[in-house]
Design an enzyme around this catalytic site. Structure first.
Site, PDB file in Angstrom:
ATOM      1  N   GLU A 244       0.878  -1.168   0.000  1.00  0.00           N
ATOM      2  CA  GLU A 244       0.000   0.000   0.000  1.00  0.00           C
ATOM      3  C   GLU A 244       0.909   1.209   0.000  1.00  0.00           C
ATOM      4  O   GLU A 244       1.566   1.506   0.988  1.00  0.00           O
ATOM      5  CB  GLU A 244      -0.918  -0.024   1.226  1.00  0.00           C
ATOM      6  CG  GLU A 244      -2.143   0.862   1.071  1.00  0.00           C
ATOM      7  CD  GLU A 244      -1.898   2.292   1.506  1.00  0.00           C
ATOM      8  OE1 GLU A 244      -1.576   3.125   0.613  1.00  0.00           O
ATOM      9  OE2 GLU A 244      -2.007   2.589   2.693  1.00  0.00           O
ATOM     10  N   CYS A 278      -2.834   8.753   3.349  1.00  0.00           N
ATOM     11  CA  CYS A 278      -2.617   8.263   1.988  1.00  0.00           C
ATOM     12  C   CYS A 278      -3.869   8.397   1.131  1.00  0.00           C
ATOM     13  O   CYS A 278      -3.783   8.622  -0.071  1.00  0.00           O
ATOM     14  CB  CYS A 278      -2.127   6.819   2.011  1.00  0.00           C
ATOM     15  SG  CYS A 278      -3.242   5.675   2.844  1.00  0.00           S
TER      16      CYS A 278
END
Length: 501
Positions: A244, A278
């Site tokens: 990720e 994020c």
């Protein structure tokens, strides 16, 4: 996510500091390759016990852990505030999400991973077919600092629920928090063997040692550059990876949007956690007909939003000092590439704190638009309709999260976006719903955490085909098959597969 920089005081000790004050919180011994190997060996031994437990038994242990986290929530939130910098209320909200995901993984692992029968098909009708899901073994997790319990838990809890043991290397900026999480698991389950969930502490070298230590999968959250290096290192042993690696998430505000609601959500999504998210809001594409009103509303919301470490602060300091330079560079790039700072600017950077920055109509080639800023800034661009908004939103090397604001066409617009997840008339809703998978592709990474796909990431499918009886003359997987059998098949196959138009 952004790459980290070393803050060690020696080659053997990691010093954790408060990002707001620079005060030392704790020191931790750095795990060298030998220590990492020993931790993995301990986890490997524990895997024999943990992996052999039934799903209800693992569920009981995981929910005990949740109860322990609730019992020490004040202590944990104080630690997150001190080591990460975020307000205690935000720390508690992060813990709440952790508890939700532990519960979902624990309660749904059996349903998702239980043995299931599948159809063998017409030509293999004499077989029984089933899929079993087995634990991988030992999973190495390398976590980030921005959401030090929520983000790594998306791998830790799901890997544990699937029957794996976990060796966790927390970020050097949240080491104390990572160790606290492992300690609470052991405290909640003293009868379990050591090594079901343990940590190794250190910097990049410790993480690199974990990748090549013989673990059965690596789950990493961090920058695309580090993720690529991890993937390359894991390739030598064909160790699978889950990555990720951040995003540059876009928001589309359609002409029929609830302007005040959209502005409130964008203001929050862009600045919460100091913008160190994020899947936070970094780019906004708003219909030109409502642009001025929308910008005015965003500024109105953010006029009462300020960073700090006191109880009234909306968000805290930048956790990683080097990220401040990235934010400064992106603001400068925006202003040099046609953008206008309608709120804040370079003078918004004040030590470890950055005031909200709103940049209007920045060129799409600017770093402020193309690269992850990871700070409390947002770019807003006027567009002439949804087609242009979708084209610009999709014109990115990142495909992680996104959001759409529209009273009538939200889902329709969402389906045109290439992101891994989209919230409609909200921001980040998908991250709080445990059943929804989270992740992206290209520079945003590989694989998914959360939900059923998150459990399947940490399971090894084992296909079993059992011949229940033999059909005379139909031994297809044998040299005993006859010419007459093949003639029969040549007549049957067109009837089964050859009549579709």
């Amino acid at each position: 996510m952004s790459t980290t920089e070393s803050k060690t005081t020696s080659e053997t000790v990691l010093t954790s500091v408060n990002p707001a004050t620079g005060e030392t919180i704790a020191t931790h011994p750095i795990a060298d390759p030998e220590a990492v190997a020993a931790a993995v060996a301990t986890a490997r031994t524990a895997a024999a016990t943990w992996g052999a437990l039934s799903y209800p038994e693992r569920k009981r242990y995981l929910l005990r852990w949740s109860s322990r986290l609730v019992a020490v929530s004040d202590e944990l939130c104080d630690l997150i505030h001190a080591e990460n910098g975020k307000p205690r209320e935000d720390a508690f909200l992060e813990l709440m999400l952790v508890l939700e995901h532990i519960a979902w993984a624990a309660k749904n692992a059996e349903k998702v991973l239980k043995t299931r029968k599948v159809s063998p098909g017409a030509t293999m009708a004499n077989f029984g077919a089933s899929i079993e899901y087995r634990p991988l073994g030992v999973v190495g997790v390398i976590g980030p600092w921005n959401y030090p319990i929520y983000t790594p838990n998306g791998s830790i809890a799901y890997a544990l629920a699937a029957g794996n043991t976990v060796v966790y290397k927390p970020s050097e900026y949240s080491t104390s928090i990572g160790n606290f999480m492992a300690k609470t698991f052991a405290e909640a389950n003293p009868e379990l063997p050591a090594g079901v969930f343990i940590t190794v502490n250190g910097y990049g070298a410790t993480g690199a040692a974990l990748v090549t230590s013989g673990v059965d999968k690596v789950a990493f959250t961090g920058s695309p550059g580090t993720g690529k290096r991890i993937m390359a290192a894991a390739a030598d042993s064909l160790t699978p990876v889950l990555l990720e690696c951040g995003g540059k998430d876009a928001v589309i505000v359609a002409a029929d949007a609830d302007i005040k609601a959209a502005a409130d959500a964008v203001a929050y999504g862009a600045t919460m956690n100091s913008g160190q998210t994020c899947a936070g809001v970094e780019r906004v594409y708003v219909d030109r007909s409502i642009r001025d009103q929308f910008v005015a509303e965003v500024k109105k919301v953010l006029s009462n939003v300020h960073p700090g470490s006191d109880a009234k602060a909306a968000y805290g300091p930048m956790t990683m000092p080097s990220q401040i330079d990235v934010v400064r560079r992106h603001i400068d790039s925006a202003l040099k590439n046609g953008g206008t700072a309608v709120m804040g600017g370079l003078d918004s950077i004040k030590g470890p704190y950055i005031e909200p920055v709103v940049l209007l109509d920045v060129e799409e080639t600017s770093e402020a638009v193309t690269d992850e800023t990871f700070g409390p800034t947002v770019t807003i661009r006027s567009v002439d309709g949804i087609d242009e908004a979708v084209r610009l939103a999709n014109n990115s090397k990142y495909f992680l999260g996104s959001a759409v604001f529209s009273r009538k066409h939200g889902v329709e617009i969402a389906r045109r976006l290439r992101a891994g997840a989209t919230s409609v008339n909200s921001v980040l809703g998908f991250a709080a719903i445990s059943a929804l998978p989270f992740g992206g592709r290209r520079e945003s990474g590989i694989g998914r955490i959360h939900g059923a796909p998150g459990l399947l990431e940490f399971a090894d499918p084992h296909s079993i085909a059992v011949q229940r009886f033999a059909i005379p003359g139909m031994a297809l997987l044998s040299y005993k098959r006859t010419e007459s059998t093949m003639k029969l098949l040549r007549r049957i196959v067109p009837l089964i597969h050859g009549r579709h138009k």
